[in-house]
Design a protein around this motif. Sequence first.
Motif, PDB file in Angstrom:
ATOM      1  N   TRP A   1      -9.864 -14.611 -22.569  1.00  0.00           N
ATOM      2  CA  TRP A   1      -8.935 -13.640 -23.155  1.00  0.00           C
ATOM      3  C   TRP A   1      -9.606 -12.970 -24.334  1.00  0.00           C
ATOM      4  O   TRP A   1     -10.506 -13.539 -24.950  1.00  0.00           O
ATOM      5  N   ASN A   2      -9.184 -11.740 -24.644  1.00  0.00           N
ATOM      6  CA  ASN A   2      -9.647 -11.176 -25.891  1.00  0.00           C
ATOM      7  C   ASN A   2      -8.511 -10.510 -26.641  1.00  0.00           C
ATOM      8  O   ASN A   2      -7.508 -10.110 -26.062  1.00  0.00           O
ATOM      9  N   VAL A   3      -8.682 -10.441 -27.936  1.00  0.00           N
ATOM     10  CA  VAL A   3      -7.667  -9.823 -28.782  1.00  0.00           C
ATOM     11  C   VAL A   3      -7.810  -8.329 -28.664  1.00  0.00           C
ATOM     12  O   VAL A   3      -8.902  -7.788 -28.785  1.00  0.00           O
ATOM     13  N   GLU A   4      -6.721  -7.638 -28.370  1.00  0.00           N
ATOM     14  CA  GLU A   4      -6.838  -6.195 -28.259  1.00  0.00           C
ATOM     15  C   GLU A   4      -6.245  -5.522 -29.502  1.00  0.00           C
ATOM     16  O   GLU A   4      -6.940  -4.866 -30.247  1.00  0.00           O
ATOM     17  N   GLU A   5      -4.963  -5.725 -29.738  1.00  0.00           N
ATOM     18  CA  GLU A   5      -4.372  -5.159 -30.945  1.00  0.00           C
ATOM     19  C   GLU A   5      -4.269  -6.275 -31.971  1.00  0.00           C
ATOM     20  O   GLU A   5      -4.012  -7.422 -31.624  1.00  0.00           O
ATOM     21  N   HIS A   6      -4.423  -5.904 -33.203  1.00  0.00           N
ATOM     22  CA  HIS A   6      -4.513  -6.935 -34.228  1.00  0.00           C
ATOM     23  C   HIS A   6      -4.121  -6.380 -35.584  1.00  0.00           C
ATOM     24  O   HIS A   6      -4.489  -5.269 -35.930  1.00  0.00           O
ATOM     25  N   ARG A   7      -3.322  -7.104 -36.312  1.00  0.00           N
ATOM     26  CA  ARG A   7      -3.096  -6.769 -37.726  1.00  0.00           C
ATOM     27  C   ARG A   7      -2.805  -8.050 -38.476  1.00  0.00           C
ATOM     28  O   ARG A   7      -2.421  -9.062 -37.875  1.00  0.00           O
ATOM     29  N   TYR A   8      -2.993  -7.973 -39.781  1.00  0.00           N
ATOM     30  CA  TYR A   8      -2.705  -9.131 -40.611  1.00  0.00           C
ATOM     31  C   TYR A   8      -1.214  -9.157 -40.898  1.00  0.00           C
ATOM     32  O   TYR A   8      -0.646  -8.196 -41.406  1.00  0.00           O
ATOM     33  N   GLY A   9      -0.559 -10.262 -40.560  1.00  0.00           N
ATOM     34  CA  GLY A   9       0.876 -10.364 -40.791  1.00  0.00           C
ATOM     35  C   GLY A   9       1.189 -10.493 -42.277  1.00  0.00           C
ATOM     36  O   GLY A   9       0.463 -11.138 -43.029  1.00  0.00           O
TER      37      GLY A   9
ATOM     38  N   TYR B   1      -5.913 -16.864 -39.847  1.00  0.00           N
ATOM     39  CA  TYR B   1      -4.629 -17.551 -39.696  1.00  0.00           C
ATOM     40  C   TYR B   1      -3.537 -16.627 -40.204  1.00  0.00           C
ATOM     41  O   TYR B   1      -3.653 -16.064 -41.296  1.00  0.00           O
ATOM     42  N   GLY B   2      -2.506 -16.433 -39.393  1.00  0.00           N
ATOM     43  CA  GLY B   2      -1.449 -15.508 -39.768  1.00  0.00           C
ATOM     44  C   GLY B   2      -1.593 -14.143 -39.114  1.00  0.00           C
ATOM     45  O   GLY B   2      -0.731 -13.295 -39.239  1.00  0.00           O
ATOM     46  N   SER B   3      -2.694 -13.915 -38.379  1.00  0.00           N
ATOM     47  CA  SER B   3      -2.900 -12.639 -37.703  1.00  0.00           C
ATOM     48  C   SER B   3      -1.876 -12.450 -36.605  1.00  0.00           C
ATOM     49  O   SER B   3      -1.509 -13.391 -35.922  1.00  0.00           O
ATOM     50  N   GLN B   4      -1.425 -11.212 -36.446  1.00  0.00           N
ATOM     51  CA  GLN B   4      -0.588 -10.875 -35.300  1.00  0.00           C
ATOM     52  C   GLN B   4      -1.482 -10.201 -34.267  1.00  0.00           C
ATOM     53  O   GLN B   4      -2.168  -9.231 -34.579  1.00  0.00           O
ATOM     54  N   ILE B   5      -1.470 -10.725 -33.031  1.00  0.00           N
ATOM     55  CA  ILE B   5      -2.443 -10.232 -32.045  1.00  0.00           C
ATOM     56  C   ILE B   5      -1.780 -10.026 -30.694  1.00  0.00           C
ATOM     57  O   ILE B   5      -0.724 -10.595 -30.413  1.00  0.00           O
TER      58      ILE B   5
ATOM     59  N   THR C   1     -11.781  -9.381 -33.247  1.00  0.00           N
ATOM     60  CA  THR C   1     -10.937  -8.514 -32.439  1.00  0.00           C
ATOM     61  C   THR C   1     -11.787  -7.835 -31.386  1.00  0.00           C
ATOM     62  O   THR C   1     -12.904  -7.431 -31.689  1.00  0.00           O
ATOM     63  N   ILE C   2     -11.280  -7.674 -30.171  1.00  0.00           N
ATOM     64  CA  ILE C   2     -11.913  -6.948 -29.086  1.00  0.00           C
ATOM     65  C   ILE C   2     -13.246  -7.550 -28.672  1.00  0.00           C
ATOM     66  O   ILE C   2     -13.473  -7.815 -27.501  1.00  0.00           O
ATOM     67  N   LEU C   3     -14.137  -7.825 -29.630  1.00  0.00           N
ATOM     68  CA  LEU C   3     -15.488  -8.234 -29.248  1.00  0.00           C
ATOM     69  C   LEU C   3     -15.536  -9.657 -28.708  1.00  0.00           C
ATOM     70  O   LEU C   3     -16.254  -9.943 -27.761  1.00  0.00           O
ATOM     71  N   SER C   4     -14.780 -10.591 -29.300  1.00  0.00           N
ATOM     72  CA  SER C   4     -14.903 -11.989 -28.892  1.00  0.00           C
ATOM     73  C   SER C   4     -14.114 -12.244 -27.619  1.00  0.00           C
ATOM     74  O   SER C   4     -12.981 -11.797 -27.477  1.00  0.00           O
TER      75      SER C   4
END
Lengths: 650, 725
Positions: free
Chosen positions: B486-494, B301-305, B438-441
């Motif tokens: 859909w899958n998450v490609e770029e991801h960082r913790y906000g 929760y709070g991830s930027q994706i 990220t990416i895998l799911s």
Amino acid sequence: MGSYYINRTFFFDVHPPLGKMLIGLAGYLSGYDGTFPFQKPGDRYEQHNYIGMRGFCAFLGSCLVPFAYLTVLELSKSLPAALLTAFILIFDTGCITLSQYILLDPILMFFLMGAVLSMVKCNSCADRPFSASWWFWLSLTGVSLAGAMGVKFVGLFVVLLVGLNTIYDLWDLLGNLSLSLVMFGKHLLARVLCLIVLPLALYTAMFAVHFAVLNRSGPGDGFFSSAFQSQLIGNNLHNVSIPEHLAYGSVVTMKNLRMAGGYLHSHWHLYPEGIGARQQQVTAYLHKDLNNLWVIKKHDSDTADLSDPSSPVEFVRHGDIIRLEHKETSRNLHSHQHEAPLTRKHFQVTGYGINGTGDSNDFWRIEVVGRKTGKLIKVLRSQVRLTHVATGCILGSSGKTLPKWGWEQVEVTCTPYSKETPNSLWNFEDHINPKLPNISLDVLKPSFAEILLESHMVMIRGNSGLKPKDNEVTSKPWHWPINYQGLRFSGVNETDYRVYLLGNPVIWWLNLVTIGLYLLITVCTAVALKRGVQLTSELKELSRVVLRAGGQITLGWLLHYLPFFMMGRVLYFHHYFPAMLFSSMLTGITWDALLKFCAVFLSPSTTARKIYGGGFLALVLLILYRRERTKRGEIREKTINDRLRDQQCF
Amino acid sequence: MLGFLKEPVVVTAEINVNLVALSVMGLISRLWGLCYPRAVVFDEVYYGQFVSLYMKRIFFVDDSGPPFGHMLLALGGYLGGFDGNFLWNRIGAEYSMNVPVWSLRLLPALAGALCVPLAYQILVELHFSHCAALGAALLILLENSLITQSRFMLLESILIFFILLAVLSYLKFYNLQKHSAFSGSWWFWLLLTGVACSCAVGVKYMGLFTYMLLLATAGLHFWHMIGDQNLSNISLLCHFLARGLALIIIPMGLYLSFFYVHLALLYRSGPHDQIMTSAFQASLEGGLARITQGQPLEVAYGSQITLRNVLGKPVQCWLHSHTNTYPIRYENGRGSSHQQQVTCYPFKDVNNWWIVKDPGMQQLVVSNPPRPVRHGHIVQLVHGITTRYLNTHDVAAPLSPHSQEVSCYIDYNISMPAQNLWRVEIVNRESDTDVWKTILSEVRFVHVNTSAVLKLSGASLPEWGYRQLEVVGEKLSKGYHQSMVWNVEEHRYGKSQEQKEREVELHSPTQMDISKNLSFMAKFTELQWKILTLKNEDTEHKYSSSALDWITMDTNIAYWLHPTSGAQIHLLGNVATWASANAAALVYLCLSLWYLLRRRRKIYDIPEDAWQLWTSAGGVCAGGWAVNYLPFFLMEKTLFLYHYLPAVTFQILLIPVVLQHLGDHLCRSVLLKSMLSALTVAWLSSVYFVYCTFSPLSYGQPALSPTELRALRWKDTWNILIRKQ
């Protein structure tokens, strides 16, 4: 579809006409007046009388059960096996749903099972050939084959099944040295007569009735060629008289020969910026319109001397170089080496020039397919190719729809590939030339064989034209036997009144397991026989049933299932149901044989019977139990239809 | 002990001069002037680019077949020291000096040359006379189309070589079966059959046809063995296992190993990356891996994706929103919600960033420790730049009216409440408590209120939507389709709660470091699936033909034309050979049918062993022809004449079989026999004559004048290029 028969208007469908004719007949007899539009699933019938048609389909659907019962009984000589099969078919939700509505599938399956049943019956009459019952079953096989073929082309698979069975039969007879060659000839002749000549005759007769009933112009006209349309009352080609041979100065319309190909068309609008040269659009248009008219001119001389009434008429000949002027806008049909708007490898076709004065890119060579130079060109009947003189490309319609700027008409291009396809062939349809005598089109009346051939070509092309679109969830053949997902027949979201086609999971998974089991049993039996294991007479009989009867049914299953893997068209769940019938019969035979084997091997006396009986009872109970559970589950999911609930009562 | 001293050491060498001579002739015919023309010829333009990519170790996907053939071609380039720097853009382009033309073309040519002795050996193993075998080899040697095809950087000659090798080794194995089962050479030929089969399949999927034929033959032979009462059950089982190992397990293993080598060689990202999933792309060096390196694995929760649609068609794209709203009325008069547009955008953009928010809490940053999102959790998706919530409601989507519109919610105060809760469903989960990775799911977003699924419709919006792709809520989502995943490609913790800071954060590149590696099997399944399902759109080609044209050779393919003179290369078969091969096939079929019917009536025209010979030869030659030819009638792809070459090779082998049979069994008198041999010699010389006539078109030299070219146009449908003076 039945409505069309009652109204006698012509329509086009990808399936042969028998099924729809029968539905139409049932509707006609039960007083349906053919006024309901049948536009989209979910529409309410209101006061229309549809019970007759539904009842007819449901009756044919319920015939499947006795047919399957008799077939299995004949094949395995075992009452329990036959009962099990019948049981499965009675309690399969999919079969029930499918046969309750006005669909082609119950009719198809009726004929299909009829063919299988009579084939099996005929095989068991083989010991007294040429007896009355033998003849009866043989010809009934033929009749059912014609019926199956006449409902859907899927009927071809059962034809194949019967054909293979017959070849096997004949091969057997040939090896029988006590049979003289003359007798063998008689056998051969009888089969040719009943299984080839009779069905073909019936099939053709069916089409004859189809064309005789549908003699009015209707929504299906545009799919067919000009000559075909001239046969329909109400079509503007019916009974018109036009000059027969094309001449310079004539005003004509040109129709593309591909299925549902439009008329060569142009209008004042230009190609938009960035798409080829900014000149006038040329398209193919499916409806009749003044903008479809073109004037045929010589490439080197002008209009003036042609409109002069005193000048002699000059006919256009094969190989002439002509110019086509658009009547409304007076621009010439033109092509040049810019890429076409949608098909990038082709050249763009435009309207060019003012009042008929253009350049050398307006010249086209007119050629008739399969004719020598110098021959005249016939309206309607000649298939014409227009070759662009400067670039050598051929005028054709790509079949792709132009975007908004092209008014969603069909793209016309000039293709540099000199391949013979109907896309690049045209014929002349309307032909106005005051200087020529009009002749009646009845001269051009196509023969019945031609009509038959054409409607088949159109149906086949229509079938292969049903391609799935991208991003569309389609049903895949491997989904089917595992009952992976159903098919929504009808229903509105808000209500719980929904019809959902889905098989009874226990039955379907049982069928699936049985196929594997059958393969295992067959391999074991075949290897044992090949190794020369000594068997008792009871076991011998049993293995004969497994190999011969089971083999026939498995072949039927394979023939009705595997071909779908190779089909490119859109597939639906209900395509599997013919194969499912075979699979259910196989289940009956296999479990019967398996339990008998078990009984024989485990103990020779009374316990054997107990095991056998107990096993059967278990199977039947399993099916019943699961059926109750499934139905309740479906109600919870609100996917069951109201009729199924009625059925629970009996 | 010193037994070997008592007896002299003897090395007996047996040399079949025929075989050696044939090999030499084959080599001469295929290798002569191999470097000419020093220009790109026909499909070299296609295979060449893959060779270049191999040299540069850049990843690619080729939907035409498995990678073994490409790798063999690349091996040629590697041995010749090719650096991969050549622009393969046009047929007829001159090769630059760095391209080792000779070594690139060497392997296919060698394979083509070796087909000649292989043909000889096959006929010998089928127990036909050396004369017949010699005839078969000569016919292959003088077949113009095979010569042309094997002299360039193309795959067919390699394919034919492996097919013939597989057939030959199976025959050798079968002949050893009777007296020396389980001996060394028995094993050798059995294993070689499997290896050759998998190589053939690895070069082109067409090899499958021959593989199936051999499997069926092996099955049939084994079936006969089962009936043999002299064999014990144990030895039968051993036989079965040996065959299963050599003909099924080993080919499968080898096939996998081709892909292993392929993936091991190609580790850099390249032009075909976007066809693959994010996970695959991340495993390649450069490209996506550069971006995703160091991302946190678990979405919290709070991830930027950024969310990428898995389908990748019509283009790869990311879930996107921008400040523009849907027009109040569309062109066709339907109304919209006038809320903020949500689209799928094919380019990287700061507006592709979304924040995963817990509906129960206000904060948009990741707590410490992060609370991961799991399968089945309910989330809200907040658009990073505009901080609006992803929303869908019962309003028809702009282009797909049967689906729901997806928007970013703007409260217009018109009693249209926000419906912005989404349930995360991980499609490829292992258990129901899986964390969203990220990416895998691969996840589906199911709308809580309407149970619509977030889906890419594939249509592109009009002007007002900047031609971006439409995103809809699909209500009737019964099945699984990649457009809904859909899958998450770029991801960082906000980290920043304030909007201004967050914008800066969104614009900054991601950091940190975790590497994600896919297992080989996962990569293999994905690549294999892509190869099988990828379809090329444009299928029209000037020289494409239909399967029916091939028998009569109504078409040809122009491979190359000299820029100034009339020298040219065509794929054109030896007319005499093709015609007689057709005749042989016809005679074979008719005779077989005749014999079969007569045998059924217990009339035996030929002795039993001759019948065995006749059927086994037919099974190999006619069967090979049928399995390599008939399936093309069912195919919908663009077909070329060269697809027929494997079939025609088998058909040619049938000619000597039929001739010898005619001579041995149907020509009873000596006179007839000598007439037949005379005719055969005459016919062979006519084959040679045709070969000589057409060799300028096969070798591309010498250049012919327009009149000579016109004389060579034996059929009107042949497209021989004649330069206008």
